[in-house]
Design a protein around this motif. Structure first.
Motif, PDB file in Angstrom:
ATOM      1  N   ALA A   1      -5.903   0.265   3.526  1.00  6.65           N
ATOM      2  CA  ALA A   1      -5.557  -0.848   2.638  1.00  6.65           C
ATOM      3  C   ALA A   1      -4.239  -0.589   1.916  1.00  6.65           C
ATOM      4  CB  ALA A   1      -6.680  -1.066   1.630  1.00  6.65           C
ATOM      5  N   VAL A   2      -4.032   0.661   1.473  1.00  4.36           N
ATOM      6  CA  VAL A   2      -2.775   0.997   0.795  1.00  4.36           C
ATOM      7  C   VAL A   2      -1.593   0.853   1.743  1.00  4.36           C
ATOM      8  CG1 VAL A   2      -1.488   2.881  -0.291  1.00  4.36           C
ATOM      9  CG2 VAL A   2      -3.877   2.497  -0.895  1.00  4.36           C
ATOM     10  N   ILE A   3      -1.748   1.343   2.977  1.00  2.00           N
ATOM     11  CA  ILE A   3      -0.658   1.236   3.954  1.00  2.00           C
ATOM     12  C   ILE A   3      -0.368  -0.228   4.292  1.00  2.00           C
ATOM     13  CG2 ILE A   3       0.000   1.786   6.329  1.00  2.00           C
ATOM     14  CD1 ILE A   3      -1.618   4.377   6.045  1.00  2.00           C
ATOM     15  N   THR A   4      -1.434  -1.032   4.408  1.00  2.00           N
ATOM     16  CA  THR A   4      -1.234  -2.461   4.700  1.00  2.00           C
ATOM     17  C   THR A   4      -0.486  -3.160   3.575  1.00  2.00           C
ATOM     18  OG1 THR A   4      -3.295  -2.448   5.975  1.00  2.00           O
ATOM     19  CG2 THR A   4      -2.428  -4.595   5.296  1.00  2.00           C
ATOM     20  N   ASN A   5      -0.844  -2.844   2.323  1.00  2.00           N
ATOM     21  CA  ASN A   5      -0.144  -3.454   1.187  1.00  2.00           C
ATOM     22  C   ASN A   5       1.327  -3.039   1.154  1.00  2.00           C
ATOM     23  OD1 ASN A   5      -2.451  -4.762   0.291  1.00  2.00           O
ATOM     24  ND2 ASN A   5      -3.075  -3.037  -1.011  1.00  2.00           N
ATOM     25  N   GLU A   6       1.597  -1.781   1.466  1.00  4.80           N
ATOM     26  CA  GLU A   6       2.990  -1.342   1.478  1.00  4.80           C
ATOM     27  C   GLU A   6       3.782  -2.034   2.587  1.00  4.80           C
ATOM     28  OE1 GLU A   6       2.838   2.864   1.782  1.00  4.80           O
ATOM     29  OE2 GLU A   6       2.242   3.178  -0.310  1.00  4.80           O
ATOM     30  N   LEU A   7       3.155  -2.193   3.741  1.00  2.00           N
ATOM     31  CA  LEU A   7       3.826  -2.907   4.830  1.00  2.00           C
ATOM     32  C   LEU A   7       4.094  -4.362   4.461  1.00  2.00           C
ATOM     33  CD1 LEU A   7       1.955  -1.505   7.971  1.00  2.00           C
ATOM     34  CD2 LEU A   7       4.313  -1.048   7.281  1.00  2.00           C
ATOM     35  N   ILE A   8       3.147  -4.989   3.789  1.00  2.00           N
ATOM     36  CA  ILE A   8       3.351  -6.372   3.365  1.00  2.00           C
ATOM     37  C   ILE A   8       4.518  -6.471   2.393  1.00  2.00           C
ATOM     38  CG2 ILE A   8       2.306  -8.247   2.028  1.00  2.00           C
ATOM     39  CD1 ILE A   8      -0.382  -7.499   3.267  1.00  2.00           C
ATOM     40  N   ASP A   9       4.585  -5.492   1.462  1.00  2.00           N
ATOM     41  CA  ASP A   9       5.722  -5.514   0.524  1.00  2.00           C
ATOM     42  C   ASP A   9       7.050  -5.328   1.249  1.00  2.00           C
ATOM     43  OD1 ASP A   9       3.910  -5.816  -1.484  1.00  2.00           O
ATOM     44  OD2 ASP A   9       3.835  -3.676  -2.016  1.00  2.00           O
TER      45      ASP A   9
ATOM     46  N   ILE B   1       7.739  -6.075   4.449  1.00  2.00           N
ATOM     47  CA  ILE B   1       8.036  -7.270   5.235  1.00  2.00           C
ATOM     48  C   ILE B   1       8.471  -8.421   4.343  1.00  2.00           C
ATOM     49  CG2 ILE B   1       7.008  -9.001   6.754  1.00  2.00           C
ATOM     50  CD1 ILE B   1       5.198  -6.744   7.856  1.00  2.00           C
ATOM     51  N   THR B   2       7.809  -8.551   3.192  1.00  2.00           N
ATOM     52  CA  THR B   2       8.177  -9.629   2.257  1.00  2.00           C
ATOM     53  C   THR B   2       9.603  -9.431   1.743  1.00  2.00           C
ATOM     54  OG1 THR B   2       5.860  -9.808   1.612  1.00  2.00           O
ATOM     55  CG2 THR B   2       7.490 -10.807   0.157  1.00  2.00           C
ATOM     56  N   GLY B   3       9.934  -8.154   1.415  1.00  2.00           N
ATOM     57  CA  GLY B   3      11.296  -7.879   0.951  1.00  2.00           C
ATOM     58  C   GLY B   3      12.332  -8.116   2.015  1.00  2.00           C
TER      59      GLY B   3
END
Length: 308
Positions: free
Chosen positions: A292-300, A302-304
């Protein structure tokens, strides 16, 4: 007005940085718990191996100690008496160590059932199967070998305890230990017609059950029909009663020690299995949290990148 509400709502919601920090803290806690459970598993496995080694030695000592009990049975086969013993002294045999399942509670419960004259009490004489046991008095004296059963019986039957023993049979019980206990019992001044040993009977390597063994005292031997046929001095009957008590205590100590090692091995095996299951559950929880932590970091990320 609407802008103020939007700002207030954003202020109450956790930021992505705070959520990530909370997740990392949770992962650290899970990782620390995993480490502690793995250490516990190593300890329980080591204790299981030690108990397995001690069990083999305890079984050999138990087989040798049973010969003393068989000798007692052969001596007292012809000592039947029509008058059952009225004053009984209970000797509860356990140990000072824990982490061995219900070894200590089984003999404590059996003692309470015997004093309450419960129909499921194990108070059956192994010396004389045909003798009719007398009703047990609720104020019968009790002596305990082992600190664990002493602590349990002192809460319910504290007024009946007259003597306790500890540091007996730390490794493998010897006949000198049993002889010392028998000598202290005979010189304690407690009056009794017979002695009832409450101990754990070895059934198999994975099971045991509480049992009772009744030993006649000096007066019981004198009043028995078999001994009345011969003229003997008082010292002979007294010495025979003390020696038979030491024999019975030694046989019960060795059998109880074997039951203790068997129960400890079973308890440590169950503890190792429970630790293994807990490790699997914590590992899965840790992997999910990390994912979950890795997924959230990837989302951040990609969003950036999309914003740029």
């Amino acid at each position: 007005m609407l802008a103020r509400r939007a700002v207030a709502r954003l202020a109450t919601q956790p930021s992505p940085i705070q959520a990530g920090a909370r997740n990392m803290a949770t992962l650290r806690e899970i990782e620390m718990r995993l480490k502690s459970v793995r250490n516990i598993e190593k300890i329980t496995k080591s204790m299981k191996m030690i108990a397995s080694t001690k069990l083999a030695k305890a079984q050999r000592a138990m087989n040798a100690g049973k010969q003393y009990g068989l000798a007692n049975a052969e001596v007292f086969q012809n000592t039947q008496s029509d008058t059952p013993a009225t004053r009984k002294l209970f000797i509860v045999i356990s140990s000072d160590k824990g982490l061995c399942g219900g070894i200590h509670s089984s003999v404590s419960k059996a003692t309470r059932r015997a004093l309450n004259n419960s129909p499921d009490s194990p108070l059956v004489s192994d010396i004389s199967k045909t003798a009719t046991p007398a009703k047990v008095d609720a104020d019968s004296p009790i002596m305990v070998i082992g600190d664990k059963s002493k602590a349990q019986l002192s809460r319910a039957l504290g007024g009946n305890l007259v003597m306790t023993f500890n540091q007996i049979g730390r490794s493998i019980p010897t006949f000198s230990d049993a002889a010392g206990v028998a000598d202290l019992i005979t010189t304690s001044g407690v009056e009794y017609d017979s002695v009832v040993l409450i101990y754990n009977k070895f059934v198999s390597a994975i099971s045991y059950e509480p049992a009772a063994l009744e030993i006649k005292g000096e007066l019981g031997l004198k009043n028995s029909d078999g001994f009345k046929a011969y003229e003997m001095e008082d010292d002979v009957t007294k010495d025979l009663a003390e020696f038979s008590l030491a024999n019975a205590i030694f046989a019960a100590l060795t059998e109880g020690h074997a039951c203790e090692q068997s129960a400890r091995r079973t308890a440590m095996d169950n503890a190792s299995k429970n630790a293994k299951e807990m490790i699997g559950s914590l590992q899965m929880q840790f992997n999910r949290g990390r994912q979950a932590v890795i997924t959230n970091e990837l989302i951040d990320i990609i969003t950036g990148a999309s914003a740029l």
